[in-house]
Design a protein around this motif. Structure first.
Motif, PDB file in Angstrom:
ATOM      1  N   PHE A  82      -6.075   5.614  -6.114  1.00  0.00           N
ATOM      2  CA  PHE A  82      -4.693   5.408  -6.577  1.00  0.00           C
ATOM      3  C   PHE A  82      -4.648   5.241  -8.103  1.00  0.00           C
ATOM      4  O   PHE A  82      -3.834   5.842  -8.783  1.00  0.00           O
ATOM      5  CB  PHE A  82      -4.061   4.185  -5.903  1.00  0.00           C
TER       6      PHE A  82
ATOM      7  N   LEU B 223       0.829  -1.211   0.000  1.00  0.00           N
ATOM      8  CA  LEU B 223       0.000   0.000   0.000  1.00  0.00           C
ATOM      9  C   LEU B 223       0.863   1.261   0.000  1.00  0.00           C
ATOM     10  O   LEU B 223       0.564   2.230  -0.702  1.00  0.00           O
ATOM     11  CB  LEU B 223      -0.922   0.007   1.229  1.00  0.00           C
ATOM     12  N   THR B 224       1.930   1.233   0.791  1.00  0.00           N
ATOM     13  CA  THR B 224       2.773   2.423   0.908  1.00  0.00           C
ATOM     14  C   THR B 224       3.564   2.663  -0.371  1.00  0.00           C
ATOM     15  O   THR B 224       3.666   3.797  -0.857  1.00  0.00           O
ATOM     16  CB  THR B 224       3.710   2.278   2.125  1.00  0.00           C
TER      17      THR B 224
ATOM     18  N   SER C   8       2.662   1.747  -3.313  1.00  0.00           N
ATOM     19  CA  SER C   8       1.653   2.185  -4.281  1.00  0.00           C
ATOM     20  C   SER C   8       1.346   3.678  -4.090  1.00  0.00           C
ATOM     21  O   SER C   8       1.214   4.430  -5.060  1.00  0.00           O
ATOM     22  CB  SER C   8       0.381   1.360  -4.047  1.00  0.00           C
ATOM     23  N   TYR C   9       1.226   4.073  -2.835  1.00  0.00           N
ATOM     24  CA  TYR C   9       0.963   5.493  -2.508  1.00  0.00           C
ATOM     25  C   TYR C   9       2.105   6.376  -3.026  1.00  0.00           C
ATOM     26  O   TYR C   9       1.867   7.426  -3.637  1.00  0.00           O
ATOM     27  CB  TYR C   9       0.807   5.645  -0.991  1.00  0.00           C
TER      28      TYR C   9
ATOM     29  N   TRP D 232      -4.515   6.702   1.808  1.00  0.00           N
ATOM     30  CA  TRP D 232      -3.468   5.809   2.329  1.00  0.00           C
ATOM     31  C   TRP D 232      -3.685   5.570   3.832  1.00  0.00           C
ATOM     32  O   TRP D 232      -3.575   4.433   4.308  1.00  0.00           O
ATOM     33  CB  TRP D 232      -2.089   6.420   2.067  1.00  0.00           C
TER      34      TRP D 232
ATOM     35  N   ALA E 274       1.817   6.820  -6.711  1.00  0.00           N
ATOM     36  CA  ALA E 274       0.734   7.774  -7.034  1.00  0.00           C
ATOM     37  C   ALA E 274       1.212   9.209  -6.815  1.00  0.00           C
ATOM     38  O   ALA E 274       0.867  10.116  -7.590  1.00  0.00           O
ATOM     39  CB  ALA E 274      -0.497   7.467  -6.171  1.00  0.00           C
ATOM     40  N   ARG E 275       2.017   9.425  -5.751  1.00  0.00           N
ATOM     41  CA  ARG E 275       2.568  10.765  -5.506  1.00  0.00           C
ATOM     42  C   ARG E 275       3.542  11.163  -6.619  1.00  0.00           C
ATOM     43  O   ARG E 275       3.634  12.331  -6.990  1.00  0.00           O
ATOM     44  CB  ARG E 275       3.272  10.809  -4.139  1.00  0.00           C
TER      45      ARG E 275
END
Lengths: 197, 95
Positions: free
Chosen positions: B52, A72-73, A75-76, B10, A79-80
């Motif tokens: 996302f 998840l991190t 992936s985040y 998130w 996205a950033r």
């Protein structure tokens, strides 16, 4: 068949396709592959309810949770990176991508530690039907994560050498779509093997 | 998509993941436990797909297929909990 892209540029690529058509062929192949494996999982589950009821207790919930947080991190962070590239800040995008790689590289490390832990606790490929399903699905997912990490290295190089801009960063969005899809699949695997009693 | 919205997504994903971990640690088999796991899985999947991947702005074909994928596992969790024995009986090979 496809709608036009939005005016605000929130999705890169043509005809509302994030990234490019080729990556979506790959992503749909990936989703089809895992859909079939999930059907096999549920077929095994309804035929061997006891093995699947007891199964999660034999696995390391900490390892499963750690890899969920990692996916998840990472992936985040990707996205950033896309957001930064949209503002034409390729230096900042590269830093987000490096953060995504360093985080994502933790996945195979945790997996290696988990497998060592499993073997020490008798969770092996030749075990019961739950354990076989677990190894089959999670190893397949590990292969997809490994491809993703290799792709991420390429995207980092392209970003670092000025290959993308605010106007053209379809390659970055294509990679991001693949990485998020691989994250999405892990979000389905995690409850099936580590949570659902 | 804004950075603040992404960060909020998130954080929500982290909270939902830890909720799932607590359920994995303490929950016993049951209908509402299964429904809770399925709902958490659905919400997490939808956050990834819409926030996302930004598919809420993408081609409806892609959006529907990926959103549909995100519902398969949660739906099968509940279906197999409710009708596991019946499904097992009708999916057995004869003989």
């Amino acid at each position: 068949m496809f709608s036009p892209p939005p005016e605000d540029g929130t999705v890169s690529g043509s005809a509302g396709i994030p990234g490019n058509r080729a990556i979506w062929v790959g992503i749909f192949a990936e989703l089809t592959e895992f859909t079939l494996m999930f059907l096999v999982y549920f077929f095994a589950r309804i035929n061997h309810p006891q093995a699947f009821h007891e199964g999660p207790q034999k696995l390391s919930l900490a390892a499963g949770t750690a890899n969920t947080v990692i996916m998840l991190t990472s992936s985040y962070f990707v996205a950033r990176a896309v957001l930064a590239m949209r503002r034409d800040c390729s230096g900042i995008a590269l830093r987000w991508l490096i953060a995504a790689f360093v985080t994502g590289a933790g996945y195979p490390v945790v997996k290696a530690l988990e497998i060592r832990w499993n073997i020490g606790h008798g969770v092996v490929g030749g075990g019961d039907v739950f354990q076989m399903s677990y190894y089959y699905l999670t190893f397949n997912h590990l292969v997809h994560v490994s491809w993703g990490l290799l792709g991420l290295v390429w995207i980092m190089f392209r970003t670092g050498f000025g290959g993308y801009s605010a106007d053209n960063h379809n390659g970055l969005v294509a990679f991001a779509s693949y990485w998020h899809a691989t994250d999405l699949i892990w979000l389905m695997i995690f409850p099936l093997f580590y949570v659902l009693p | 998509m804004t950075a603040a919205k992404l960060t909020l997504s998130w954080m929500l994903l982290m909270v939902l993941t830890l909720s799932g971990t607590l359920m994995g640690e303490y929950a016993q088999p049951g209908f509402w436990v299964t429904v809770s796991v399925a709902v958490i899985t659905t919400i997490k999947g939808r956050l990834i797909i819409d926030q996302f991947m930004e598919l809420n702005h993408a081609s409806p074909v892609i959006r529907r297929i990926v959103r549909g994928f995100g519902l398969i596992v949660p739906a099968l969790m509940i279906l197999t909990y409710l009708y596991g024995q019946k499904l097992a009986a009708i999916t057995q090979l004869p003989g």
